[in-house]
Motif scaffolding. Sequence first.
Motif, PDB file in Angstrom:
ATOM      1  N   GLY A 397       0.805  -1.202   0.000  1.00 52.18           N
ATOM      2  CA  GLY A 397       0.000   0.000   0.000  1.00 52.18           C
ATOM      3  C   GLY A 397       0.844   1.261   0.000  1.00 52.18           C
ATOM      4  O   GLY A 397       2.080   1.226  -0.110  1.00 52.18           O
ATOM      5  N   PHE A 398       0.156   2.388   0.137  1.00 47.40           N
ATOM      6  CA  PHE A 398       0.776   3.699   0.057  1.00 47.40           C
ATOM      7  C   PHE A 398       0.398   4.497   1.297  1.00 47.40           C
ATOM      8  O   PHE A 398      -0.745   4.448   1.761  1.00 47.40           O
ATOM      9  CB  PHE A 398       0.311   4.423  -1.209  1.00 47.40           C
ATOM     10  CG  PHE A 398       0.557   3.627  -2.465  1.00 47.40           C
ATOM     11  CD1 PHE A 398       1.734   3.742  -3.160  1.00 47.40           C
ATOM     12  CD2 PHE A 398      -0.399   2.725  -2.931  1.00 47.40           C
ATOM     13  CE1 PHE A 398       1.976   2.993  -4.305  1.00 47.40           C
ATOM     14  CE2 PHE A 398      -0.180   1.979  -4.078  1.00 47.40           C
ATOM     15  CZ  PHE A 398       1.015   2.114  -4.758  1.00 47.40           C
ATOM     16  N   VAL A 399       1.352   5.239   1.830  1.00 50.13           N
ATOM     17  CA  VAL A 399       1.116   5.904   3.113  1.00 50.13           C
ATOM     18  C   VAL A 399       0.584   7.324   2.968  1.00 50.13           C
ATOM     19  O   VAL A 399      -0.211   7.782   3.790  1.00 50.13           O
ATOM     20  CB  VAL A 399       2.391   5.890   3.984  1.00 50.13           C
ATOM     21  CG1 VAL A 399       2.690   4.476   4.443  1.00 50.13           C
ATOM     22  CG2 VAL A 399       3.596   6.465   3.249  1.00 50.13           C
ATOM     23  N   HIS A 400       1.016   8.030   1.934  1.00 44.46           N
ATOM     24  CA  HIS A 400       0.571   9.410   1.728  1.00 44.46           C
ATOM     25  C   HIS A 400       1.198   9.940   0.439  1.00 44.46           C
ATOM     26  O   HIS A 400       2.021   9.248  -0.194  1.00 44.46           O
ATOM     27  CB  HIS A 400       0.940  10.308   2.920  1.00 44.46           C
ATOM     28  CG  HIS A 400       2.382  10.243   3.336  1.00 44.46           C
ATOM     29  ND1 HIS A 400       3.428  10.610   2.511  1.00 44.46           N
ATOM     30  CD2 HIS A 400       2.962   9.841   4.493  1.00 44.46           C
ATOM     31  CE1 HIS A 400       4.577  10.459   3.137  1.00 44.46           C
ATOM     32  NE2 HIS A 400       4.337   9.975   4.332  1.00 44.46           N
ATOM     33  N   PRO A 401       0.871  11.162   0.030  1.00 41.36           N
ATOM     34  CA  PRO A 401       1.533  11.739  -1.147  1.00 41.36           C
ATOM     35  C   PRO A 401       3.033  11.902  -0.906  1.00 41.36           C
ATOM     36  O   PRO A 401       3.491  11.933   0.239  1.00 41.36           O
ATOM     37  CB  PRO A 401       0.859  13.103  -1.307  1.00 41.36           C
ATOM     38  CG  PRO A 401      -0.388  13.040  -0.514  1.00 41.36           C
ATOM     39  CD  PRO A 401      -0.142  12.074   0.592  1.00 41.36           C
ATOM     40  N   ILE A 402       3.776  12.028  -1.978  1.00 38.40           N
ATOM     41  CA  ILE A 402       5.202  12.333  -1.856  1.00 38.40           C
ATOM     42  C   ILE A 402       5.352  13.777  -1.402  1.00 38.40           C
ATOM     43  O   ILE A 402       4.820  14.703  -2.025  1.00 38.40           O
ATOM     44  CB  ILE A 402       5.917  12.092  -3.203  1.00 38.40           C
ATOM     45  CG1 ILE A 402       5.898  10.593  -3.531  1.00 38.40           C
ATOM     46  CG2 ILE A 402       7.350  12.618  -3.165  1.00 38.40           C
ATOM     47  CD1 ILE A 402       6.433  10.256  -4.898  1.00 38.40           C
ATOM     48  N   HIS A 403       6.060  13.973  -0.302  1.00 42.17           N
ATOM     49  CA  HIS A 403       6.210  15.315   0.257  1.00 42.17           C
ATOM     50  C   HIS A 403       7.353  16.089  -0.375  1.00 42.17           C
ATOM     51  O   HIS A 403       7.291  17.330  -0.483  1.00 42.17           O
ATOM     52  CB  HIS A 403       6.423  15.219   1.775  1.00 42.17           C
ATOM     53  CG  HIS A 403       5.240  14.684   2.508  1.00 42.17           C
ATOM     54  ND1 HIS A 403       5.320  14.136   3.775  1.00 42.17           N
ATOM     55  CD2 HIS A 403       3.924  14.587   2.146  1.00 42.17           C
ATOM     56  CE1 HIS A 403       4.120  13.748   4.172  1.00 42.17           C
ATOM     57  NE2 HIS A 403       3.257  13.995   3.198  1.00 42.17           N
ATOM     58  N   GLU A 404       8.416  15.358  -0.755  1.00 45.15           N
ATOM     59  CA  GLU A 404       9.558  16.031  -1.350  1.00 45.15           C
ATOM     60  C   GLU A 404       9.148  16.688  -2.666  1.00 45.15           C
ATOM     61  O   GLU A 404       8.408  16.116  -3.450  1.00 45.15           O
ATOM     62  CB  GLU A 404      10.697  15.032  -1.614  1.00 45.15           C
ATOM     63  CG  GLU A 404      11.276  14.385  -0.359  1.00 45.15           C
ATOM     64  CD  GLU A 404      10.423  13.250   0.186  1.00 45.15           C
ATOM     65  OE1 GLU A 404      10.699  12.775   1.307  1.00 45.15           O
ATOM     66  OE2 GLU A 404       9.479  12.828  -0.524  1.00 45.15           O
ATOM     67  N   GLY A 405       9.645  17.877  -2.910  1.00 45.42           N
ATOM     68  CA  GLY A 405       9.300  18.579  -4.132  1.00 45.42           C
ATOM     69  C   GLY A 405       8.177  19.570  -3.920  1.00 45.42           C
ATOM     70  O   GLY A 405       8.263  20.454  -3.061  1.00 45.42           O
ATOM     71  N   MET A 406       7.087  19.406  -4.650  1.00 40.94           N
ATOM     72  CA  MET A 406       6.035  20.410  -4.682  1.00 40.94           C
ATOM     73  C   MET A 406       5.383  20.645  -3.324  1.00 40.94           C
ATOM     74  O   MET A 406       5.208  21.798  -2.898  1.00 40.94           O
ATOM     75  CB  MET A 406       4.968  20.000  -5.700  1.00 40.94           C
ATOM     76  CG  MET A 406       3.826  20.988  -5.835  1.00 40.94           C
ATOM     77  SD  MET A 406       2.571  20.426  -6.999  1.00 40.94           S
ATOM     78  CE  MET A 406       1.975  18.957  -6.159  1.00 40.94           C
TER      79      MET A 406
END
Length: 473
Positions: A397-406
């Motif tokens: 699964g996936f934990v959350h959006p990618i924070h790095e970057g935007m």
Amino acid sequence: MGKVTGFLEFERNERDYAPVEERVKNWREFVIPLPENETREQAARCMNCGIPYCHTGCPVNNQIPDWNDLVYAGDWQEAARNLHSTNNFPEVTGRICPAPCEASCTLNLDDNPVTIKTIECAIADRALENGWVVPQPAAVRTGKKIAIVGSGPAGLACAQQLARAGHDVHVYEQHAKAGGLLRYGIPDFKMEKQIIDRRVAQMQAEGVTFHYNAHVGVGFATARLFGEHDAIVLACGAEKSRDLPIPGRDLDGIHFAMDFLPQQNRRVAGEPQPGVTPILATGKHVVVIGGGDTGSDCIGTAIRHGALSVTNLEIMPQPPDREDKLLTWPDWPLKLRTSSSHDEGAAREFAVMTQGFSGVAGNKVAKLRCVRVDDRFKPIAGSEFDIDADLVLLAMGFVHPIHEGMVATLGLDLDSRGNVKADTLAYRTSLDKVFVAGDMRRGQSLVVWAIREGRQAAHAVDEALMGATTLPR
């Protein structure tokens, strides 16, 4: 209601699959549609309940009894118009949605729900084949320019709705083509990609502009969005994969599912992958950790590569074969679900925890050290065992959006789970004129929820820019 006694006269008849030995030799879809007369019989089974609980299960509020009746009556074009009034991409949901509407169907109390997903797909495919799906450009332009970041189902639904409201919509996609996980995550054997291409062409004819290889926040300055657009909608999904930080995790041959699946989709499409080391299951013992849809997709892909064996591990206990209807209906039940990929030759193990990986010369993974767990996920003494593995795929699964970057650059407020914070009425983030929709806001979810949020976010953006809106929520 066209056939009052339909549910008494006709048994549930679902679409069939091509035989395993045939379908695993290629990457094409293998679901065999029902003939028209059988589809109409299935639509006749709809009871047109006084309280249509299928609406409870359907996030996009499809008017299911209405188009069931239209299909039974043979009015396919009106059924298609009705279906598209609530769902921008029914040919997608008719293929990959798990059909919570069927779980909510009154006939599911008898384990015999209406084949809603089959009928939906038949309507959508017939509409596309007969040319009933045409561009709907706005008659009047508003002069407002809107950026949509991300072209998954939430971003595409939002973009289409806003373009039809007369706005100048620009979609920014980090990859070479549109679709998000629809294109790069869902294997072609579940959904071939010309389905996405047809919708992109429709949207371009409606005035949507697509910008590819535009990774906002990484090589594409976020400041450009603010300077050039009246509103920005973030729909980048929840792409941060859940990791398994245990001994041996750094061995070669252990990969996230979303490193494995997009590679194969690009191979099928003939899309160049310069500098990418191929991840292939050919001739390998494969272990897939994670029992959900992503794990199932890894299984089907590995089998088509020609894996020697595929083992699927799940830390949760094995669910019951049948739920307690009086306890769960009309909600989505917890029960054992066997996908078409599982049927193609995977061994399944439940209530198993992986404690570590071990390798061989060359720093390559060779075994998993596992232990069985109780219903509180505590290891059971003496139940340890090893599994041979040349390739391990993490599909937890996936934990959350990618924070790095935007996200980090913009300094957006996050909720307790790490998703971009916004409510389901205004869809506004903590920044002025920035909105968010789909998995980026709600976390890992279903394609049908993404479409719903994209549509609702479009309603909110149009209202914020124009003071009123005629777009449906």
